[in-house]
Design a protein around this motif. Structure first.
Motif, mmCIF file in Angstrom:
data_model
loop_
_atom_site.group_PDB
_atom_site.id
_atom_site.type_symbol
_atom_site.label_atom_id
_atom_site.label_comp_id
_atom_site.label_asym_id
_atom_site.label_seq_id
_atom_site.Cartn_x
_atom_site.Cartn_y
_atom_site.Cartn_z
ATOM 1 N N ILE A 27 0.844 -1.191 0.000
ATOM 2 C CA ILE A 27 0.000 0.000 0.000
ATOM 3 C C ILE A 27 0.881 1.243 0.000
ATOM 4 O O ILE A 27 0.613 2.204 -0.707
ATOM 5 C CB ILE A 27 -0.983 -0.025 1.191
ATOM 6 N N MET A 28 1.954 1.222 0.787
ATOM 7 C CA MET A 28 2.854 2.377 0.848
ATOM 8 C C MET A 28 4.066 2.130 -0.041
ATOM 9 O O MET A 28 4.855 1.234 0.215
ATOM 10 C CB MET A 28 3.296 2.613 2.291
ATOM 11 N N MET A 29 4.150 2.952 -1.105
ATOM 12 C CA MET A 29 5.295 2.868 -2.013
ATOM 13 C C MET A 29 5.829 4.278 -2.180
ATOM 14 O O MET A 29 5.391 5.186 -1.485
ATOM 15 C CB MET A 29 4.865 2.252 -3.346
ATOM 16 N N GLY A 30 6.729 4.495 -3.130
ATOM 17 C CA GLY A 30 7.339 5.804 -3.329
ATOM 18 C C GLY A 30 6.373 6.868 -3.795
ATOM 19 O O GLY A 30 5.591 7.412 -3.028
ATOM 20 N N ASP A 31 6.403 7.152 -5.088
ATOM 21 C CA ASP A 31 5.615 8.248 -5.649
ATOM 22 C C ASP A 31 4.133 7.908 -5.806
ATOM 23 O O ASP A 31 3.309 8.796 -5.970
ATOM 24 C CB ASP A 31 6.169 8.647 -7.020
ATOM 25 N N ILE A 32 3.799 6.643 -5.798
ATOM 26 C CA ILE A 32 2.418 6.207 -6.015
ATOM 27 C C ILE A 32 2.056 5.224 -4.903
ATOM 28 O O ILE A 32 2.857 4.358 -4.567
ATOM 29 C CB ILE A 32 2.268 5.578 -7.428
ATOM 30 N N ASP A 33 0.859 5.391 -4.319
ATOM 31 C CA ASP A 33 0.474 4.420 -3.291
ATOM 32 C C ASP A 33 -0.240 3.238 -3.940
ATOM 33 O O ASP A 33 -0.606 3.283 -5.119
ATOM 34 C CB ASP A 33 -0.367 5.074 -2.177
ATOM 35 N N GLY A 34 -0.406 2.188 -3.175
ATOM 36 C CA GLY A 34 -0.989 0.958 -3.705
ATOM 37 C C GLY A 34 -2.394 1.134 -4.244
ATOM 38 O O GLY A 34 -2.786 0.458 -5.191
#
Length: 163
Positions: A27-34
């Protein structure tokens, strides 16, 4: 086989050449969330199964992952390997079923698709006619075309096809 991506943008840019049946995403990623990722991948492929994972579980995210983003499962880190494998197997099965349904219903016109969707929800021909402002005879004609195009031999098979 499985393939890992460090960057969701890379998966999105190459997805058309190598579609998958199931994607496991944080769900938590860099520039884009899940969730944004799920919206984008689902726009490209409505039949993709998505399994969300997170180190920071919340009830709100768990509910959203299923209700708003069509997630198949919501897994907490550290991941339970057996549950992950079961979720992916279920996702692959679901995706294959969705692709089969789409293959059999892709030839339906927009109106036939509307009639199909209402019929498999359990509406009678008369109710479908009222909802869509059509005559019952027109609904019968659409139903006959749907049966012919999908190869189903009646309402029970149409409902099975939709599930």
């Amino acid at each position: 086989g499985a393939r890992a991506f460090d960057d969701p943008e890379m998966l999105l840019s190459t997805y058309a050449e190598a579609p998958a049946h199931c994607i496991v995403t944080d769900i938590m990623m860099g520039d884009i969330d899940g969730f944004s990722f799920a919206d984008r991948i689902r726009a490209m492929d409505p039949a993709i199964a998505i399994v969300f994972m997170t180190a920071w579980p919340t009830t709100a995210n768990a509910v959203d992952s299923v209700r708003r983003y069509g997630g198949l499962d919501y897994l907490e880190k550290p991941l339970d390997e057996a549950r992950l494998l079961a979720a992916v197997a279920e996702g692959v099965t679901w995706s294959r079923q969705q692709r089969g349904i789409r293959a059999r219903t892709e030839g339906l016109s927009r109106r036939e698709r509307q009639v199909f969707d209402l019929l498999v929800q359990g509406h009678s021909n008369k109710a479908v006619a009222a909802i869509l402002a059509l005559s019952p005879k027109t609904v019968e004609d659409h139903r006959a075309a749907i049966v012919a195009k999908t190869g189903a031999n009646g309402l029970a098979q149409l409902i099975a096809l939709a599930q």
